[in-house]
Design an enzyme around this catalytic site. Structure first.
Site, mmCIF file in Angstrom:
data_model
loop_
_atom_site.group_PDB
_atom_site.id
_atom_site.type_symbol
_atom_site.label_atom_id
_atom_site.label_comp_id
_atom_site.label_asym_id
_atom_site.label_seq_id
_atom_site.Cartn_x
_atom_site.Cartn_y
_atom_site.Cartn_z
ATOM 1 N N SER A 217 0.840 -1.199 0.000
ATOM 2 C CA SER A 217 0.000 0.000 0.000
ATOM 3 C C SER A 217 0.875 1.250 0.000
ATOM 4 O O SER A 217 2.068 1.203 0.308
ATOM 5 C CB SER A 217 -0.875 -0.040 1.268
ATOM 6 O OG SER A 217 -1.604 1.140 1.444
ATOM 7 N N VAL B 96 6.546 -7.215 10.412
ATOM 8 C CA VAL B 96 7.884 -6.655 10.643
ATOM 9 C C VAL B 96 8.287 -6.656 12.109
ATOM 10 O O VAL B 96 9.479 -6.634 12.426
ATOM 11 C CB VAL B 96 8.025 -5.212 10.079
ATOM 12 C CG1 VAL B 96 7.955 -5.202 8.566
ATOM 13 C CG2 VAL B 96 7.014 -4.264 10.708
ATOM 14 N N TYR C 278 2.424 7.340 18.429
ATOM 15 C CA TYR C 278 2.968 7.440 17.071
ATOM 16 C C TYR C 278 4.245 8.290 17.054
ATOM 17 O O TYR C 278 5.266 7.897 16.471
ATOM 18 C CB TYR C 278 1.889 8.044 16.159
ATOM 19 C CG TYR C 278 2.245 8.059 14.695
ATOM 20 C CD1 TYR C 278 2.293 6.877 13.957
ATOM 21 C CD2 TYR C 278 2.512 9.252 14.034
ATOM 22 C CE1 TYR C 278 2.598 6.888 12.612
ATOM 23 C CE2 TYR C 278 2.815 9.272 12.683
ATOM 24 C CZ TYR C 278 2.864 8.091 11.971
ATOM 25 O OH TYR C 278 3.179 8.104 10.636
HETATM 26 P P1 NAP Z 1 -0.273 2.630 4.332
HETATM 27 O O1 NAP Z 1 -0.818 2.922 2.975
HETATM 28 O O2 NAP Z 1 -1.200 2.309 5.449
HETATM 29 O O3 NAP Z 1 0.808 1.453 4.169
HETATM 30 C C1 NAP Z 1 1.410 0.846 5.260
HETATM 31 C C2 NAP Z 1 1.502 -0.626 4.981
HETATM 32 O O4 NAP Z 1 2.209 -1.247 6.076
HETATM 33 C C3 NAP Z 1 0.148 -1.325 4.888
HETATM 34 O O5 NAP Z 1 0.076 -2.125 3.736
HETATM 35 C C4 NAP Z 1 0.113 -2.170 6.149
HETATM 36 O O6 NAP Z 1 -0.591 -3.373 5.994
HETATM 37 C C5 NAP Z 1 1.565 -2.470 6.367
HETATM 38 N N1 NAP Z 1 1.820 -2.912 7.724
HETATM 39 C C6 NAP Z 1 1.235 -2.491 8.866
HETATM 40 N N2 NAP Z 1 1.713 -3.161 9.916
HETATM 41 C C7 NAP Z 1 2.618 -4.056 9.433
HETATM 42 C C8 NAP Z 1 3.430 -5.047 10.035
HETATM 43 N N3 NAP Z 1 3.414 -5.266 11.359
HETATM 44 N N4 NAP Z 1 4.222 -5.787 9.227
HETATM 45 C C9 NAP Z 1 4.245 -5.591 7.898
HETATM 46 N N5 NAP Z 1 3.501 -4.665 7.282
HETATM 47 C C10 NAP Z 1 2.682 -3.898 8.040
HETATM 48 O O7 NAP Z 1 0.597 3.828 4.870
HETATM 49 P P2 NAP Z 1 1.608 4.865 4.179
HETATM 50 O O8 NAP Z 1 1.018 6.189 4.341
HETATM 51 O O9 NAP Z 1 2.103 4.405 2.874
HETATM 52 O O10 NAP Z 1 2.775 4.767 5.274
HETATM 53 C C11 NAP Z 1 4.088 4.343 5.030
HETATM 54 C C12 NAP Z 1 4.939 4.827 6.190
HETATM 55 O O11 NAP Z 1 4.966 6.248 6.171
HETATM 56 C C13 NAP Z 1 4.406 4.439 7.574
HETATM 57 O O12 NAP Z 1 5.499 4.097 8.397
HETATM 58 C C14 NAP Z 1 3.761 5.712 8.061
HETATM 59 O O13 NAP Z 1 3.772 5.791 9.480
HETATM 60 C C15 NAP Z 1 4.649 6.748 7.449
HETATM 61 N N6 NAP Z 1 4.061 8.072 7.276
HETATM 62 C C16 NAP Z 1 2.913 8.263 6.547
HETATM 63 C C17 NAP Z 1 2.440 9.558 6.365
HETATM 64 C C18 NAP Z 1 1.217 9.871 5.522
HETATM 65 O O14 NAP Z 1 0.809 11.018 5.480
HETATM 66 N N7 NAP Z 1 0.653 8.941 4.819
HETATM 67 C C19 NAP Z 1 3.088 10.630 6.969
HETATM 68 C C20 NAP Z 1 4.226 10.397 7.716
HETATM 69 C C21 NAP Z 1 4.715 9.122 7.862
HETATM 70 P P3 NAP Z 1 -2.140 -3.426 6.400
HETATM 71 O O15 NAP Z 1 -2.846 -2.628 5.366
HETATM 72 O O16 NAP Z 1 -2.464 -4.879 6.376
HETATM 73 O O17 NAP Z 1 -2.231 -2.817 7.776
#
Ligand code: NAP
Length: 291
Positions: A52, A95, A197
Site C-alpha cells: 500500500s 515486521v 505514534y
Molecule cells: P499505508 O498505505 O497504510 O501502508 C502501510 C503498509 O504497512 C500497509 O500495507 C500495512 O498493511 C503495512 N503494515 C502495517 N503493519 C505491518 C506489520 N506489522 N508488518 C508488515 N507490514 C505492516 O501507509 P503509508 O502512508 O504508505 O505509510 C508508510 C509509512 O509512512 C508508515 O510508516 C507511516 O507511518 C509513514 N508516514 C505516513 C504519512 C502519511 O501522510 N501517509 C506521513 C508520515 C509518515 P495493512 O494494510 O495490512 O495494515
C-alpha cells in the site's frame, strides 16, 4: 597549506597517481560522486509495507530502474497485488516479529539474492489521548505502535544489514547497500493524540545516526525520510474535514504529497552516496499544530 588541507579531506587518494584516483580529475569530481548511481539492474531490493501507499510506490519505482523487488507486507493479498504489477516477489510478514522477518528474508535470499536496497515503509497510525474521556491511554495500544513502527524498523534493519554485510562491495568507495527508514514529521511536531505514534517515529529518527555510524564499516548507508502529509490510505481514510484542515496547513505546495514523490526521494537517496546518517523532512514546510 592548501595541499595539506586537501589531503586531510581526501585522505590517501591524493597520494595515488592521477590516473587511478577514482573520480578526481583536474576538473573536480566527475566520474563518481553524485553521478555514480548504483546500477539497480538485477539488484535485489526489499520494501516493507509495500502492499500500500508509499511502500507500493517505492517498490514500483525500484522495479522501473531494473531492481528485483521483494514486497513485504502484513497483508499478503495487497503485497501480491503490488508484486503482480511489477513481476516482484510477494511475502506476508509481520515486521515486528523476529521469526516472521527471518523466514521472509530467507525466501528473498533464496529466490532473488540478498538485498542491497531496503526500504521500511510498514507502519501503523494510532490516535489516543494520554488522559482521555475513557481513561488513560491503553498501554497495549502504545506498545503495539512502538512494536510495529520502531521495533519493526529496527528488526528489518538488523536482519537485512547482516545479509548485506556479506555481499561484495559494488563501488570504489566500498558501498554494499543502503537502508532507508520512514519516520514522520510527528517525530518532531507530534500533535495531541499522537503520543504513541510520535514516540515510535522519534525512535526511528534517533536510530538513524548510530546505525549509519556502525554499519559504515560494511559500506552500508542508513537514511530516514520524515514525510509530512502524503496521499495514501493512511491519510485518505481520515474524515474529509480533517484532510482539508491538514492540507491547508502546508505552506507550499498546498496539497498532499504523492507517494510517487516519496519514491523519487528514496531513489535519489539510493543514488547519492553522500547521503548518510541523516533524516530528511519531506513535508512542503509543514509544522504540525498542537491539534
Ligand atoms: P499505508 O498505505 O497504510 O501502508 C502501510 C503498509 O504497512 C500497509 O500495507 C500495512 O498493511 C503495512 N503494515 C502495517 N503493519 C505491518 C506489520 N506489522 N508488518 C508488515 N507490514 C505492516 O501507509 P503509508 O502512508 O504508505 O505509510 C508508510 C509509512 O509512512 C508508515 O510508516 C507511516 O507511518 C509513514 N508516514 C505516513 C504519512 C502519511 O501522510 N501517509 C506521513 C508520515 C509518515 P495493512 O494494510 O495490512 O495494515
Amino acid at each position: 597549506h592548501c595541499s595539506a588541507l586537501r589531503r586531510d579531506i581526501f585522505g590517501l587518494r591524493l597520494l595515488m597517481p592521477m590516473a587511478v584516483r577514482p573520480g578526481l580529475t583536474q576538473f573536480g569530481w566527475s566520474d563518481i560522486g553524485a553521478r555514480d548511481m548504483m546500477d539497480l539492474n538485477g539488484v535485489t531490493a526489499l520494501v516493507t509495507g509495500a502492499g500500500s501507499g508509499m511502500g507500493a510506490a517505492t517498490a514500483k519505482a525500484l522495479a522501473k530502474r531494473g531492481a528485483r523487488v521483494a514486497i513485504v507486507d502484513l497483508n499478503l493479498e495487497s503485497a501480491q497485488q503490488t508484486a503482480d504489477s511489477i513481476n516482484g516477489l510477494a511475502l506476508g510478514a509481520d515486521v515486528s516479529s523476529g521469526e516472521s522477518v527471518e523466514v521472509a528474508l530467507q525466501q528473498v535470499v533464496n529466490e532473488l539474492g540478498a538485498p542491497r536496497v531496503v526500504v521500511s515503509c510498514a507502519g501503523i497510525a494510532a490516535a489516543s489521548r494520554i488522559v482521555g474521556r475513557e481513561g488513560p491511554h491503553e498501554l497495549d495500544l502504545y506498545q503495539r505502535v512502538i512494536n510495529v513502527n520502531l521495533v519493526g524498523t529496527f528488526n528489518v534493519l538488523r536482519l537485512t544489514a547482516e545479509r548485506m554485510s556479506a555481499l561484495d562491495p559494488v563501488s570504489d568507495s566500498g558501498a554494499r547497500g543502503v537502508i532507508v527508514n520512514t519516520a514522520s514529521v510527528a517525530a518532531y511536531d507530534g500533535q495531541i493524540g499522537q503520543a504513541a505514534y510520535s514516540s515510535s517515529k522519534g525512535g526511528v529518527v534517533a536510530l538513524t545516526l548510530p546505525a549509519a555510524r556502525e554499519l559504515a564499516r560494511f559500506g552500508i548507508r542508513v537514511m530516514t525520510v520524515a514525510p509530512g502529509l502524503i496521499a495514501t490510505p493512511m491519510l485518505l481514510d481520515m474524515p474529509d474535514e480533517v484532510q482539508q484542515s491538514l492540507a491547508g496547513q502546508v505552506p507550499f505546495p498546498q496539497r498532499f504529497g504523492a507517494p510517487e514523490e516519496y519514491a523519487d526521494l528514496v531513489l535519489h537517496i539510493v543514488d547519492n552516496e553522500m547521503l548518510n546518517g541523516e533524516v530528511i523532512r519531506f513535508d512542503g514546510a509543514i509544522r504540525l499544530q498542537p491539534k
